[in-house]
Design a protein around this motif. Structure first.
Motif, mmCIF file in Angstrom:
data_model
loop_
_atom_site.group_PDB
_atom_site.id
_atom_site.type_symbol
_atom_site.label_atom_id
_atom_site.label_comp_id
_atom_site.label_asym_id
_atom_site.label_seq_id
_atom_site.Cartn_x
_atom_site.Cartn_y
_atom_site.Cartn_z
ATOM 1 N N PHE A 1 0.811 -1.220 0.000
ATOM 2 C CA PHE A 1 0.000 0.000 0.000
ATOM 3 C C PHE A 1 0.844 1.268 0.000
ATOM 4 N N VAL A 2 1.925 1.288 0.799
ATOM 5 C CA VAL A 2 2.704 2.519 0.955
ATOM 6 C C VAL A 2 3.732 2.660 -0.166
ATOM 7 N N TYR A 3 4.487 1.599 -0.426
ATOM 8 C CA TYR A 3 5.579 1.708 -1.412
ATOM 9 C C TYR A 3 5.072 1.558 -2.837
ATOM 10 N N ARG A 4 4.276 0.519 -3.061
ATOM 11 C CA ARG A 4 3.839 0.229 -4.418
ATOM 12 C C ARG A 4 2.717 1.178 -4.872
ATOM 13 N N LEU A 5 1.765 1.448 -3.996
ATOM 14 C CA LEU A 5 0.599 2.233 -4.414
ATOM 15 C C LEU A 5 0.804 3.717 -4.148
ATOM 16 N N PHE A 6 0.092 4.302 -3.195
ATOM 17 C CA PHE A 6 0.001 5.750 -3.071
ATOM 18 C C PHE A 6 0.555 6.286 -1.760
ATOM 19 N N GLY A 7 1.524 5.628 -1.160
ATOM 20 C CA GLY A 7 2.166 6.130 0.042
ATOM 21 C C GLY A 7 1.221 6.124 1.240
ATOM 22 N N TYR A 8 1.495 7.029 2.175
ATOM 23 C CA TYR A 8 0.652 7.095 3.376
ATOM 24 C C TYR A 8 -0.781 7.542 3.061
ATOM 25 N N ILE A 9 -0.993 8.133 1.902
ATOM 26 C CA ILE A 9 -2.355 8.522 1.518
ATOM 27 C C ILE A 9 -3.242 7.288 1.336
ATOM 28 N N SER A 10 -2.603 6.090 1.155
ATOM 29 C CA SER A 10 -3.381 4.850 1.033
ATOM 30 C C SER A 10 -4.164 4.540 2.294
ATOM 31 N N LEU A 11 -3.939 5.304 3.359
ATOM 32 C CA LEU A 11 -4.703 5.109 4.601
ATOM 33 C C LEU A 11 -6.195 5.321 4.373
ATOM 34 N N LEU A 12 -6.576 6.011 3.292
ATOM 35 C CA LEU A 12 -8.000 6.192 2.987
ATOM 36 C C LEU A 12 -8.689 4.864 2.689
ATOM 37 N N ILE A 13 -7.936 3.878 2.192
ATOM 38 C CA ILE A 13 -8.551 2.582 1.853
ATOM 39 C C ILE A 13 -9.080 1.878 3.103
ATOM 40 N N PRO A 14 -8.273 1.676 4.167
ATOM 41 C CA PRO A 14 -8.849 1.049 5.368
ATOM 42 C C PRO A 14 -9.944 1.886 6.014
ATOM 43 N N ILE A 15 -9.896 3.213 5.863
ATOM 44 C CA ILE A 15 -10.983 4.042 6.410
ATOM 45 C C ILE A 15 -12.293 3.727 5.701
ATOM 46 N N VAL A 16 -12.248 3.580 4.364
ATOM 47 C CA VAL A 16 -13.449 3.223 3.610
ATOM 48 C C VAL A 16 -13.946 1.836 4.024
ATOM 49 N N ILE A 17 -12.995 0.898 4.224
ATOM 50 C CA ILE A 17 -13.396 -0.453 4.658
ATOM 51 C C ILE A 17 -14.078 -0.398 6.019
ATOM 52 N N LEU A 18 -13.563 0.425 6.922
ATOM 53 C CA LEU A 18 -14.186 0.574 8.241
ATOM 54 C C LEU A 18 -15.618 1.096 8.118
ATOM 55 N N PHE A 19 -15.839 2.051 7.233
ATOM 56 C CA PHE A 19 -17.186 2.593 7.056
ATOM 57 C C PHE A 19 -18.141 1.525 6.514
ATOM 58 N N TYR A 20 -17.658 0.724 5.554
ATOM 59 C CA TYR A 20 -18.505 -0.348 5.037
ATOM 60 C C TYR A 20 -18.861 -1.340 6.150
ATOM 61 N N GLY A 21 -17.870 -1.693 6.971
ATOM 62 C CA GLY A 21 -18.151 -2.602 8.072
ATOM 63 C C GLY A 21 -19.147 -2.020 9.054
ATOM 64 N N TRP A 22 -19.028 -0.722 9.338
ATOM 65 C CA TRP A 22 -19.961 -0.082 10.279
ATOM 66 C C TRP A 22 -21.379 -0.061 9.715
ATOM 67 N N PHE A 23 -21.530 0.253 8.416
ATOM 68 C CA PHE A 23 -22.868 0.283 7.815
ATOM 69 C C PHE A 23 -23.495 -1.102 7.818
ATOM 70 N N ILE A 24 -22.680 -2.131 7.532
ATOM 71 C CA ILE A 24 -23.221 -3.493 7.566
ATOM 72 C C ILE A 24 -23.589 -3.881 8.996
ATOM 73 N N PHE A 25 -22.759 -3.481 9.951
ATOM 74 C CA PHE A 25 -23.047 -3.779 11.361
ATOM 75 C C PHE A 25 -24.345 -3.118 11.804
ATOM 76 N N ARG A 26 -24.592 -1.889 11.359
ATOM 77 C CA ARG A 26 -25.809 -1.164 11.739
ATOM 78 C C ARG A 26 -26.979 -1.473 10.817
ATOM 79 N N ASN A 27 -26.788 -2.385 9.866
ATOM 80 C CA ASN A 27 -27.841 -2.809 8.938
ATOM 81 C C ASN A 27 -28.368 -1.623 8.130
ATOM 82 N N ARG A 28 -27.464 -0.762 7.695
ATOM 83 C CA ARG A 28 -27.834 0.371 6.864
ATOM 84 C C ARG A 28 -27.594 0.049 5.395
ATOM 85 N N GLU A 29 -28.119 0.880 4.527
ATOM 86 C CA GLU A 29 -27.988 0.682 3.087
ATOM 87 C C GLU A 29 -26.584 1.092 2.653
ATOM 88 N N THR A 30 -25.785 0.121 2.179
ATOM 89 C CA THR A 30 -24.407 0.419 1.780
ATOM 90 C C THR A 30 -24.337 1.211 0.482
#
Length: 849
Positions: free
Chosen positions: A83-112
């Motif tokens: 993620f850091v070296y091959r892709l977009f550096g520390y800015i790749s931290l946005l990817i796990p943030i998006v994954i966390l949001f998807y997990g939270w919406f599924i946990f709360r049974n909201r519309e993804t």
């Protein structure tokens, strides 16, 4: 069947919501671990793991692995290198943030699906920022490449090869537009907002400069005043010293020489003392106070005459021995240009179920001119005619007040004490002929006033635009649940009521009197103040063209039957079916209110939003439902009692559960507006009608036959009568509002009314049961056990929705387990015990084979 499902895999015995919670937790854990690996990235870790063998990794001794500094160990070193070296550096931290949001919406049974735009925005921002950082890394090598990653550096280099120095300009423009899109996806709105901020800053700076100049000038004046005061004091000291010296010189004179002179000469009168400036100013102020006191006494004597209850501008005219005071209502204070839009934007954020933007005030046409044009010549001429006509009949009038409205002018007459009010009322036709007015209305007396009112139409009528009504503080700051701002009164004030308090509205008027525009005004007010999660419309339009423009808001605001072909109901049979379905919705809501132990829909929704009511027991958020019927006469002519019965039931009972009726007709006769319907509609609007009989039918009194059309109306809610000029909403405005709402993403599932059960199903041998519900057998056992054929019973016991429970009840009816539909009463259970039920189910199995 149920036992096989429960003995299956591990997740088979869990409820659907529990499965989603487990999946959501797992996805959030994955996102958190990826984020940990990126945050703890070290460049040396990847080189170290390249030298490690599989045996060293699997050995009990962790010696070589201890040198890895990543928080997630070897796996984290691989992930962070990717993620850091091959892709977009520390800015790749946005990817796990998006994954966390998807997990939270599924946990709360909201519309993804709501995360599609944020996901695309995050990925685009990640690529853009890493490319910008890569450009600076290529040009200046200011920082390590881990901030942009190999992908960011490569993207920047390709862009540099293609566009040269223009590459950074392109990236800068893309960054600005990306930031603006974050603030508001409507870039023009964002630009306007920024312009407003800049204008506010310039205004504040100009005010600060002006205030600073004023303070500086005040300090300068104070210094000059102090200098003048010191100079005056010094001058007074010099004069006093000179006078003292002269007195001492005179005291040295001979006493003998001084005595005769004092005896012979008469004592002199003191010279008149010159008045100072302060004395002159004080005398002038005293004269001004005396003059103001006299004026105040005159105004107080004037105030004792009858006048409107609001503050008005007054123009006094004297003619003969009767005064006329002309009042022009100043109107309601306008709200800020974007205040309604700002409040609606905040309100939309409070309801997360669907992302919705309220229609903006810019969609409405601005009025061409502001305020009333007062024709004093016309007012004085009408005053002369009224006084002359009444004087001929020996009716003495002491004073007249003229209140100028948008459509009519109200002349308030103060008759002499010995004049009979009925005598003035009897000359209505004479006054109408004398003034040559199209419609003249006499109020004898004005309700709550000791005066007689004569309403005379203005020669030049003012059109009340809907924007001048909605863009007022009275409407913007209203806390009504269902606010209706009809238009403006004679005093030029916005007239507004709450539909939930009425609770139903009956509208009547001849063709072309403004009835359809009034319906559009009602709908527009509700669209500008209510979120689609809190309001649904049921529109019945037998004329097929009046309400057709609102088809575009089907996915947001319209409630229909599941099998409805069109969202706007135009067929009489469908209208009857829909009204009966609404009565079923009303019964279901009363069951929910009973289970929730509340008395009205507002308390129920508060309890549900606070989490005190469980969705699994059938509870849900209940929106208000406004039923609009554009032409009741056509429905009554074709269906009669079949239409009258559900309307009467809804009018009698539906208020507490949030269902409100707005019924319009152009023929207000007793066979259309029957006594049963009329008794439950205290809120009534009458536009111009053809005769006094029609006026009495709709209002229980005359007056509507004297209206002048084009939105001129009378409103009553069981009390007094108010004359209003209806706000005008053009077809173009309605189209723009519906286009604005219709282009937004609506609900995945429209609001469906309960399916109307077929009462004509044949009894005896049951029909073959196709597509039988899997809970059919369990539902039959619940019904037989409780001996109660109720839809709400199945909802609570089986934890299913209303529509599914209703379909199961239909299948039980076809199977002969329960009896036919009986309105709000539960169905009869035709099976006495479980043995008889088992026998019936066996027969059904054989029959279906």
């Amino acid at each position: 069947m149920a036992k096989k499902n429960s003995s299956g895999n591990f997740l088979g015995g869990l409820t659907e919501s529990r499965k989603m919670e487990i999946i959501g937790i797992l996805i959030m854990a994955v996102g958190g671990l990826i984020g940990l690996s990126i945050l703890s990235y070290h460049a040396s870790d990847y080189n170290l793991i390249q030298s490690l063998s599989a045996e060293s990794l699997l050995s009990i001794d962790r010696g070589p692995a201890l040198r890895i500094q990543n928080g997630l160990g070897v796996v984290g070193a691989y992930l962070s290198h990717f993620f850091v070296y091959r892709l977009f550096g520390y800015i790749s931290l946005l990817i796990p943030i998006v994954i966390l949001f998807y997990g939270w919406f599924i946990f709360r049974n909201r519309e993804t699906g709501q995360l599609l735009w944020p996901t695309a925005y995050a990925i685009w921002s990640m690529v853009l920022i890493s490319s910008i950082l890569g450009w600076f890394n290529n040009e200046y090598d200011w920082y390590s490449s881990v901030w942009s990653g190999s992908a960011g550096i490569a993207t920047a280099r390709v862009l540099q090869n293609i566009t040269g120095i223009g590459s950074i300009i392109i990236l800068g423009v893309l960054l600005v537009t990306t930031v603006l899109a974050l603030l508001d996806r409507d870039l023009q709105t964002t630009v306007d907002t920024i312009k407003g901020w800049m204008a506010d800053i310039k205004t504040s700076f100009a005010e600060w400069q002006e205030e600073r100049r004023d303070k500086k000038a005040a300090r300068q004046q104070q210094r000059e005043a102090e200098a003048e005061q010191k100079e005056a004091e010094a001058q007074q000291k010099k004069v006093a010293q000179r006078q003292k010296a002269e007195q001492q010189m005179r005291s040295q004179s001979s006493v003998e020489k001084k005595k005769p002179r004092t005896q012979n000469n008469q004592p002199q009168e003191p010279e008149p003392k010159e008045r100072t400036i302060d004395e002159i100013v004080e005398q002038s102020q005293e004269q001004d106070r005396e003059r103001l006191r006299k004026q105040k006494e005159e105004v107080q004597s004037l105030d004792q005459r009858p006048r409107a209850d609001v503050e008005k501008k007054k123009i006094a005219e004297e003619e003969d021995d009767v005064d006329i005071s002309v009042y022009v209502g100043e109107g309601d204070e306008e709200a800020d240009a974007k205040e309604l839009d700002r409040q609606n934007k905040d309100k939309a954020k409070e309801v997360p179920k669907v992302k919705y933007k309220f229609p903006t005030i810019d969609l409405l046409d601005s009025p061409p001119n502001e305020g009333n044009e007062v024709d004093l010549e016309e007012i004085k001429e009408n005053k002369r005619i009224i006084l002359d006509k009444l004087k001929r009949h020996k009716i003495e009038i002491r004073s007249i007040n003229a209140i100028v409205g948008p459509t009519v002018t109200l002349y308030e007459l103060d008759p002499a004490p010995d004049v009979k009010i009925s005598k003035i009322e009897s000359y209505a036709n004479d006054l109408k002929m004398a003034t040559a007015a199209k419609g003249l209305r006499i109020m004898a007396p004005i309700p709550g006033r000791s005066a007689v009112g004569i309403e005379v139409p203005n020669g030049a009528r003012e059109t009340v635009f809907i924007k001048s009504v909605l863009n007022t503080k009275k409407f913007v700051e209203s806390d009504f649940e269902l606010p209706l701002a009809f238009g403006k009164t004679i005093e030029n004030e916005v007239f507004m009521v709450d539909l939930t308090k009425m609770p139903h509205l009956l509208i009547a008027g001849a063709t072309g009197s403004g009835k359809t525009v009034g319906m559009n005004t009602i709908i527009t007010c509700l669209l500008y103040k209510c979120h689609p999660d809190d309001l649904k419309f049921v529109m019945i339009d037998p004329k097929k063209i009046e309400l057709s423009l609102y088809q575009k808001i089907e996915e947001h605001f319209l409630a229909t039957l599941p099998n409805a072909e069109e969202p706007i109901i135009t067929d009489t049979t469908e209208a009857q079916e829909t009204l009966e379905s609404l009565t079923m919705e009303m019964d279901e809501r009363y069951d929910l209110l009973k289970d929730g132990m509340v008395r009205d829909i507002r308390a129920y929704n508060e309890k549900f939003d606070n989490g005190e009511l469980d969705e699994e027991e059938g509870h849900r958020h209940l929106p208000y439902i406004v039923v609009l019927i554009d032409e009741l006469a056509d429905l009554m002519m074709t269906a009669g009692k079949q239409i009258e019965e559900p309307i009467a039931r809804l009018a009698q009972l539906a208020r507490a559960v949030g269902i409100h009726l707005v019924v319009a007709t152009q023929r207000p006769s007793v066979n259309v507006i029957t006594g049963t319907i009329k008794a439950n509609f205290p809120g009534r609007i009458a536009y111009q009608v053809a005769s006094k009989v029609d006026s009495r039918t709709i209002l229980d009194t005359g007056g509507a036959d004297q209206l002048i059309g084009r939105g001129d109306m009378l409103f009553t809610n069981g009390g007094g009568m108010t004359r209003i000029q209806n706000a005008f909403v053009s077809t173009k405005e309605v189209e723009e509002i519906t286009e604005f709402i219709g282009h937004q993403r609506g609900y995945n599932k429209k609001y469906e009314l309960p399916v109307n059960e077929d009462e004509s199903a044949s009894s005896g041998i049951p029909d073959p049961l196709d597509d039988i519900d899997e809970l059919f057998e369990a539902a039959a056992k619940v019904i037989v056990l409780h001996q109660q054929g109720s839809v709400s019973l199945l909802q609570r016991k089986l934890k299913i929705g209303y529509n599914r429970a209703g379909r199961i009840i239909d299948q039980l009816f076809n199977a002969g387990v329960v009896g036919p539909y009986q309105g709000s009463t539960a169905r009869d259970v035709l099976v006495d015990d479980e043995e008889e039920l088992e026998q019936l189910l066996d027969e059904l199995d054989e029959f279906s084979r």
